[in-house]
Design a protein around this motif. Structure first.
Motif, PDB file in Angstrom:
ATOM      1  N   LEU A 278       0.837  -1.205   0.000  1.00  0.00           N
ATOM      2  CA  LEU A 278       0.000   0.000   0.000  1.00  0.00           C
ATOM      3  C   LEU A 278       0.872   1.255   0.000  1.00  0.00           C
ATOM      4  O   LEU A 278       0.552   2.242  -0.688  1.00  0.00           O
ATOM      5  N   LEU A 279       1.978   1.213   0.743  1.00  0.00           N
ATOM      6  CA  LEU A 279       2.890   2.355   0.767  1.00  0.00           C
ATOM      7  C   LEU A 279       3.466   2.605  -0.624  1.00  0.00           C
ATOM      8  O   LEU A 279       3.555   3.757  -1.076  1.00  0.00           O
ATOM      9  N   PHE A 280       3.840   1.537  -1.312  1.00  0.00           N
ATOM     10  CA  PHE A 280       4.377   1.679  -2.670  1.00  0.00           C
ATOM     11  C   PHE A 280       3.335   2.291  -3.606  1.00  0.00           C
ATOM     12  O   PHE A 280       3.628   3.232  -4.359  1.00  0.00           O
ATOM     13  N   LEU A 281       2.113   1.772  -3.560  1.00  0.00           N
ATOM     14  CA  LEU A 281       1.067   2.291  -4.448  1.00  0.00           C
ATOM     15  C   LEU A 281       0.739   3.751  -4.138  1.00  0.00           C
ATOM     16  O   LEU A 281       0.559   4.567  -5.054  1.00  0.00           O
ATOM     17  N   SER A 282       0.669   4.088  -2.866  1.00  0.00           N
ATOM     18  CA  SER A 282       0.309   5.456  -2.500  1.00  0.00           C
ATOM     19  C   SER A 282       1.430   6.443  -2.845  1.00  0.00           C
ATOM     20  O   SER A 282       1.160   7.582  -3.241  1.00  0.00           O
ATOM     21  N   LEU A 283       2.681   6.018  -2.723  1.00  0.00           N
ATOM     22  CA  LEU A 283       3.772   6.895  -3.133  1.00  0.00           C
ATOM     23  C   LEU A 283       3.735   7.136  -4.641  1.00  0.00           C
ATOM     24  O   LEU A 283       4.005   8.245  -5.109  1.00  0.00           O
ATOM     25  N   GLN A 284       3.416   6.105  -5.407  1.00  0.00           N
ATOM     26  CA  GLN A 284       3.228   6.305  -6.842  1.00  0.00           C
ATOM     27  C   GLN A 284       2.041   7.238  -7.101  1.00  0.00           C
ATOM     28  O   GLN A 284       2.046   8.021  -8.055  1.00  0.00           O
ATOM     29  N   GLY A 285       1.034   7.137  -6.238  1.00  0.00           N
ATOM     30  CA  GLY A 285      -0.126   8.015  -6.384  1.00  0.00           C
ATOM     31  C   GLY A 285       0.211   9.475  -6.192  1.00  0.00           C
ATOM     32  O   GLY A 285      -0.410  10.349  -6.805  1.00  0.00           O
ATOM     33  N   THR A 286       1.209   9.770  -5.341  1.00  0.00           N
ATOM     34  CA  THR A 286       1.608  11.175  -5.175  1.00  0.00           C
ATOM     35  C   THR A 286       2.138  11.752  -6.483  1.00  0.00           C
ATOM     36  O   THR A 286       1.852  12.895  -6.831  1.00  0.00           O
ATOM     37  N   PHE A 287       2.902  10.947  -7.236  1.00  0.00           N
ATOM     38  CA  PHE A 287       3.380  11.415  -8.545  1.00  0.00           C
ATOM     39  C   PHE A 287       2.222  11.596  -9.516  1.00  0.00           C
ATOM     40  O   PHE A 287       2.213  12.513 -10.333  1.00  0.00           O
ATOM     41  N   GLY A 288       1.245  10.687  -9.431  1.00  0.00           N
ATOM     42  CA  GLY A 288       0.072  10.815 -10.296  1.00  0.00           C
ATOM     43  C   GLY A 288      -0.720  12.081 -10.008  1.00  0.00           C
ATOM     44  O   GLY A 288      -1.142  12.783 -10.934  1.00  0.00           O
ATOM     45  N   VAL A 289      -0.919  12.384  -8.720  1.00  0.00           N
ATOM     46  CA  VAL A 289      -1.646  13.601  -8.358  1.00  0.00           C
ATOM     47  C   VAL A 289      -0.877  14.839  -8.803  1.00  0.00           C
ATOM     48  O   VAL A 289      -1.446  15.814  -9.318  1.00  0.00           O
ATOM     49  N   ALA A 290       0.451  14.819  -8.633  1.00  0.00           N
ATOM     50  CA  ALA A 290       1.268  15.958  -9.064  1.00  0.00           C
ATOM     51  C   ALA A 290       1.155  16.156 -10.574  1.00  0.00           C
ATOM     52  O   ALA A 290       1.068  17.288 -11.064  1.00  0.00           O
ATOM     53  N   GLY A 291       1.158  15.054 -11.334  1.00  0.00           N
ATOM     54  CA  GLY A 291       1.007  15.166 -12.783  1.00  0.00           C
ATOM     55  C   GLY A 291      -0.342  15.726 -13.182  1.00  0.00           C
ATOM     56  O   GLY A 291      -0.441  16.559 -14.097  1.00  0.00           O
ATOM     57  N   LEU A 292      -1.395  15.282 -12.500  1.00  0.00           N
ATOM     58  CA  LEU A 292      -2.738  15.813 -12.786  1.00  0.00           C
ATOM     59  C   LEU A 292      -2.832  17.294 -12.435  1.00  0.00           C
ATOM     60  O   LEU A 292      -3.479  18.075 -13.154  1.00  0.00           O
TER      61      LEU A 292
END
Length: 365
Positions: free
Chosen positions: A127-141
């Motif tokens: 979950l930590l790995f997925l959520s850290l990737q999600g931070t990059f996704g939110v920044a890109g959006l």
């Protein structure tokens, strides 16, 4: 985190503004009275977001956006802020469960279900790995939304492009003039002096009445002619290497590595040669960088990498010398202008003590 905090203020503001404008929709004077404070608040919140994105995401926005575009931006931005908050919560949950095994064994003397603890830790790390990737996704959006709503207008983009083309054109002209001056200097200080010495030796040999002395002068003249021919070839090579057209970029760079007084490790990762203009600039970037390293760096090894980048050809030159290279010097500045003429990016990183890293991306329009 800042985006999530700002969403807490943006969501009620958007809702209250929408309700207020809806109530006075059919009343022009009331609509204008409501729009003034709403517009001022929209500008304040939008500018705060622009500063945040400029610092952390490097989003390309323009200060000439309209009030309508700013309101559109805020009406969508709060959702991304809340999404970012959810991602941060997931990061915290993943961090807690990912380290569960650590404090379970440290704080609890008797762990009755070690398998459960282990599975919870693995799930938490995932979950930590997925959520850290999600931070990059939110920044890109965030960056995409800002560019779409607050990005420069087509007119501003055209003005910027005209300015870039004017600057690169002036740089190309200056680079050509610098190259002509360098060729003239090389011919005057090298080949011309050799030819003058050759003429003087031949004249002395013709006037000499001693055969042995004349033979010695002719041998010296022959050696001077060889040196002049070598220097003339060097000048011609620096102007433009014929091997670049005959055998391609890789062969030209291998020749640069062979001619260098310092060992050069070449890593060439291109499947096929780039177009002529790009290959020529890539060659001169490597050649000039290697020449500078040999003259000034005191390095023991130079590493050259040429690979296919996202936007074109990526050229990377690194030496293990003393560093301190001056990017505003005539050599490196001339390379920067060559790269800029192709809409490329040129970067020099040379801290005191080294290493010196020169990177060129060709092209990056």
């Amino acid at each position: 985190m800042l985006g999530a905090v700002m969403a807490v203020a943006e969501l009620p503001f958007v809702v209250l503004s929408g309700v207020s404008l809806l109530l006075v929709l059919a009343w022009p004077r009331g609509r204008r009275a409501v729009l003034r404070p709403v517009t001022a608040a929209v500008r304040t919140l939008t500018e705060a977001n622009r500063r945040r994105l400029r610092i952390y995401v490097a989003a390309d926005t323009s200060a000439s956006y309209t009030d309508r575009r700013a309101l559109e931006y805020l009406s969508l931005r709060w959702a991304l802020g809340l999404l970012g908050a959810l991602v941060l919560v997931a990061v915290l949950i993943g961090a807690v469960y990912g380290t569960l095994w650590l404090y379970a064994w440290l704080m609890v003397a008797d762990v009755r279900h070690p398998g459960t603890v282990l599975m919870s830790s693995v799930a938490g790390l995932f979950l930590l790995f997925l959520s850290l990737q999600g931070t990059f996704g939110v920044a890109g959006l965030e960056a995409k939304l800002a560019r779409r709503c607050l990005g420069p207008s087509p007119h501003e983009q055209l003005e910027l492009r005209i300015a870039q083309l004017s600057s690169s054109r002036a740089g190309v002209i200056a680079a050509v003039n610098d190259e002509r001056r360098r060729i003239e200097r090389d011919l005057h200080d090298g080949v011309q002096q050799r030819l003058v010495a050759l003429g003087m030796l031949l004249g002395r040999a013709l006037r000499s009445k001693d055969e042995m002395r004349a033979d010695q002068l002719l041998r010296q003249a022959h050696e001077e002619s060889r040196q002049a021919l070598t220097e003339l070839r060097e000048v011609a090579w620096r102007v433009y290497p014929t091997v670049l057209d005959e055998a391609g970029l890789r062969a030209a760079l291998e020749t640069v590595a062979e001619r260098s007084a310092i060992p050069v490790h070449l890593d060439y990762g291109m499947d096929r040669d780039p177009e002529t203009a790009v290959a020529t600039v890539a060659y001169f970037v490597v050649s000039e960088a290697v020449t500078n390293a040999v003259k000034h760096s005191g390095a023991g090894l130079i590493t050259v990498r040429v690979a296919q980048g996202e936007d074109g050809v990526l050229v990377h030159i690194e030496d293990d010398g003393a560093g301190g290279a001056d990017s505003s010097g005539s050599g490196l500045f001339g390379l920067a202008r060559r790269v800029a003429a192709l809409d490329g990016r040129f970067r020099v990183d040379s801290p005191a003590g080294g290493p010196t890293i020169i990177t060129a991306e060709l092209p990056c329009a």
